[in-house]
Design a protein around this motif. Structure first.
Motif, PDB file in Angstrom:
ATOM      1  N   THR A  20       7.325   7.626   4.995  1.00 56.86           N
ATOM      2  CA  THR A  20       7.134   6.851   3.768  1.00 56.86           C
ATOM      3  C   THR A  20       8.424   6.798   2.960  1.00 56.86           C
ATOM      4  OG1 THR A  20       4.807   7.479   3.670  1.00 56.86           O
ATOM      5  CG2 THR A  20       5.802   6.663   1.634  1.00 56.86           C
ATOM      6  N   LYS A  21       9.071   7.948   2.818  1.00 59.83           N
ATOM      7  CA  LYS A  21      10.311   8.001   2.038  1.00 59.83           C
ATOM      8  C   LYS A  21      11.402   7.166   2.682  1.00 59.83           C
ATOM      9  CE  LYS A  21      13.253  11.205  -0.478  1.00 59.83           C
ATOM     10  NZ  LYS A  21      13.566  12.621  -0.794  1.00 59.83           N
ATOM     11  N   SER A  22      11.418   7.132   4.002  1.00 58.89           N
ATOM     12  CA  SER A  22      12.404   6.306   4.705  1.00 58.89           C
ATOM     13  C   SER A  22      12.206   4.838   4.368  1.00 58.89           C
ATOM     14  CB  SER A  22      12.279   6.539   6.210  1.00 58.89           C
ATOM     15  OG  SER A  22      13.166   5.700   6.911  1.00 58.89           O
ATOM     16  N   MET A  23      10.949   4.402   4.268  1.00 62.19           N
ATOM     17  CA  MET A  23      10.658   3.017   3.921  1.00 62.19           C
ATOM     18  C   MET A  23      11.101   2.718   2.492  1.00 62.19           C
ATOM     19  SD  MET A  23       6.992   0.998   4.019  1.00 62.19           S
ATOM     20  CE  MET A  23       6.812   1.259   5.785  1.00 62.19           C
ATOM     21  N   ILE A  24      10.858   3.675   1.573  1.00 58.29           N
ATOM     22  CA  ILE A  24      11.260   3.496   0.183  1.00 58.29           C
ATOM     23  C   ILE A  24      12.783   3.422   0.071  1.00 58.29           C
ATOM     24  CG2 ILE A  24      11.198   4.503  -2.128  1.00 58.29           C
ATOM     25  CD1 ILE A  24       8.516   3.430  -1.176  1.00 58.29           C
ATOM     26  N   LYS A  25      13.480   4.234   0.852  1.00 55.59           N
ATOM     27  CA  LYS A  25      14.939   4.215   0.822  1.00 55.59           C
ATOM     28  C   LYS A  25      15.482   2.871   1.272  1.00 55.59           C
ATOM     29  CE  LYS A  25      16.213   9.089   1.232  1.00 55.59           C
ATOM     30  NZ  LYS A  25      16.925  10.106   2.056  1.00 55.59           N
ATOM     31  N   ASP A  26      14.808   2.247   2.232  1.00 56.55           N
ATOM     32  CA  ASP A  26      15.253   0.932   2.694  1.00 56.55           C
ATOM     33  C   ASP A  26      15.123  -0.119   1.597  1.00 56.55           C
ATOM     34  OD1 ASP A  26      15.917   1.901   5.149  1.00 56.55           O
ATOM     35  OD2 ASP A  26      14.075   1.258   6.147  1.00 56.55           O
ATOM     36  N   LEU A  27      14.265   0.153   0.604  1.00 59.55           N
ATOM     37  CA  LEU A  27      14.139  -0.759  -0.530  1.00 59.55           C
ATOM     38  C   LEU A  27      15.253  -0.574  -1.553  1.00 59.55           C
ATOM     39  CD1 LEU A  27      10.304  -0.495  -1.251  1.00 59.55           C
ATOM     40  CD2 LEU A  27      11.509  -2.558  -0.557  1.00 59.55           C
ATOM     41  N   PHE A  45       0.829  -1.203   0.000  1.00 58.54           N
ATOM     42  CA  PHE A  45       0.000   0.000   0.000  1.00 58.54           C
ATOM     43  C   PHE A  45       0.868   1.260   0.000  1.00 58.54           C
ATOM     44  CE2 PHE A  45      -2.240   3.405   2.218  1.00 58.54           C
ATOM     45  CZ  PHE A  45      -3.449   3.452   1.527  1.00 58.54           C
ATOM     46  N   THR A  46       1.910   1.252   0.822  1.00 58.96           N
ATOM     47  CA  THR A  46       2.789   2.417   0.933  1.00 58.96           C
ATOM     48  C   THR A  46       3.503   2.701  -0.383  1.00 58.96           C
ATOM     49  OG1 THR A  46       3.138   1.930   3.280  1.00 58.96           O
ATOM     50  CG2 THR A  46       4.712   3.415   2.220  1.00 58.96           C
ATOM     51  N   ILE A  47       3.989   1.658  -1.039  1.00 62.54           N
ATOM     52  CA  ILE A  47       4.689   1.835  -2.314  1.00 62.54           C
ATOM     53  C   ILE A  47       3.742   2.383  -3.380  1.00 62.54           C
ATOM     54  CG2 ILE A  47       5.830   0.603  -4.201  1.00 62.54           C
ATOM     55  CD1 ILE A  47       7.019  -1.258  -2.106  1.00 62.54           C
TER      56      ILE A  47
END
Length: 232
Positions: free
Chosen positions: A70-77, A29-31
């Motif tokens: 949210t951006k922090s989660m994307i960066k972890d990807l 959902f976040t992505i």
């Protein structure tokens, strides 16, 4: 990618968006929300406001509470990119030892486009803000390749050409082609390691805004992993 971050994301992928939700996970959902922001040009403030509204209306939603989270989660990807300023005439990148240069060392062009600051209180001082004349967006390759090998199924697929492909003489995979065979003959040491990645590069110009009235254009450089290509 750090392995601990990767396995944390695996856990996030298994988290339910809300109790009883089986169709979509918190990570998925976040992505998708972040993708919509990028596609339709939402501001950071509007994105955060939307998350806050969703959380207020549906308290059980397991979602980040702000754009920064949210951006922090994307960066972890490892799906983020790096911005590198470039000469407007494509002579050089303002990178590494040239990171603080103000002009191109080859053609002398300015690194910046200068605009007057908005606001009446700044008119006397005539302050300006600088915008890069041209920007290269670099998607680092190595972290993405490491991530592919962190998944056992993907890692097995990357090596599929070495032992599981059919050798009946038909062209079913790039390794059956003459170009692959010629490369192996020229670089035998590289060919011995089945985990090595074969990559094809392509680039072309297009206008991302689909209108000929704008002079803006983009030159994407696309890399294709031939290990994952199947021909039937």
């Amino acid at each position: 990618m750090n392995a601990n971050k990767f396995y944390k994301l695996v856990d996030d992928a298994n988290q339910e968006l809300y109790p009883g939700c089986k169709k979509i996970s918190t990570l998925s959902f976040t992505i998708r929300m972040y993708l919509l922001k990028c596609l339709y040009g939402w501001s950071k403030a509007s994105f955060t406001a939307l998350l806050e509204l969703l959380k207020e209306a549906m308290p059980n939603l397991n979602i980040p509470v702000s754009f920064n989270k949210t951006k922090s989660m994307i960066k972890d990807l490892d799906l983020d990119y790096k911005k590198i300023d470039a000469c407007p005439n494509n002579c050089m990148l303002f990178w590494k030892q040239h990171e603080k240069d103000e002009q191109c060392e080859f053609c002398g062009a300015s690194r910046w486009i200068e605009y007057p600051e908005v606001g009446y209180h700044l008119e006397e001082s005539k302050k300006v803000h600088k915008v890069p004349a041209k920007v290269l967006r670099h998607f680092p390759l190595i972290p993405r390749l490491k991530r592919l090998f962190m998944c056992s199924k993907t890692a097995d697929t990357l090596r599929w050409h070495a032992g599981r492909r059919s050798r009946e003489g038909r062209l079913r995979h790039p390794t059956d082609g003459q170009a692959w065979k010629d490369f192996d003959a020229k670089h035998p040491d590289f060919a011995l390691e089945t985990r090595n990645i074969r990559i094809g590069l392509a680039s072309d110009e297009f206008n991302p805004f689909r209108t000929m009235s704008l002079s803006h254009n983009t030159w994407p450089v696309v890399l294709t992993i031939y290990n994952l290509v199947y021909l039937f």
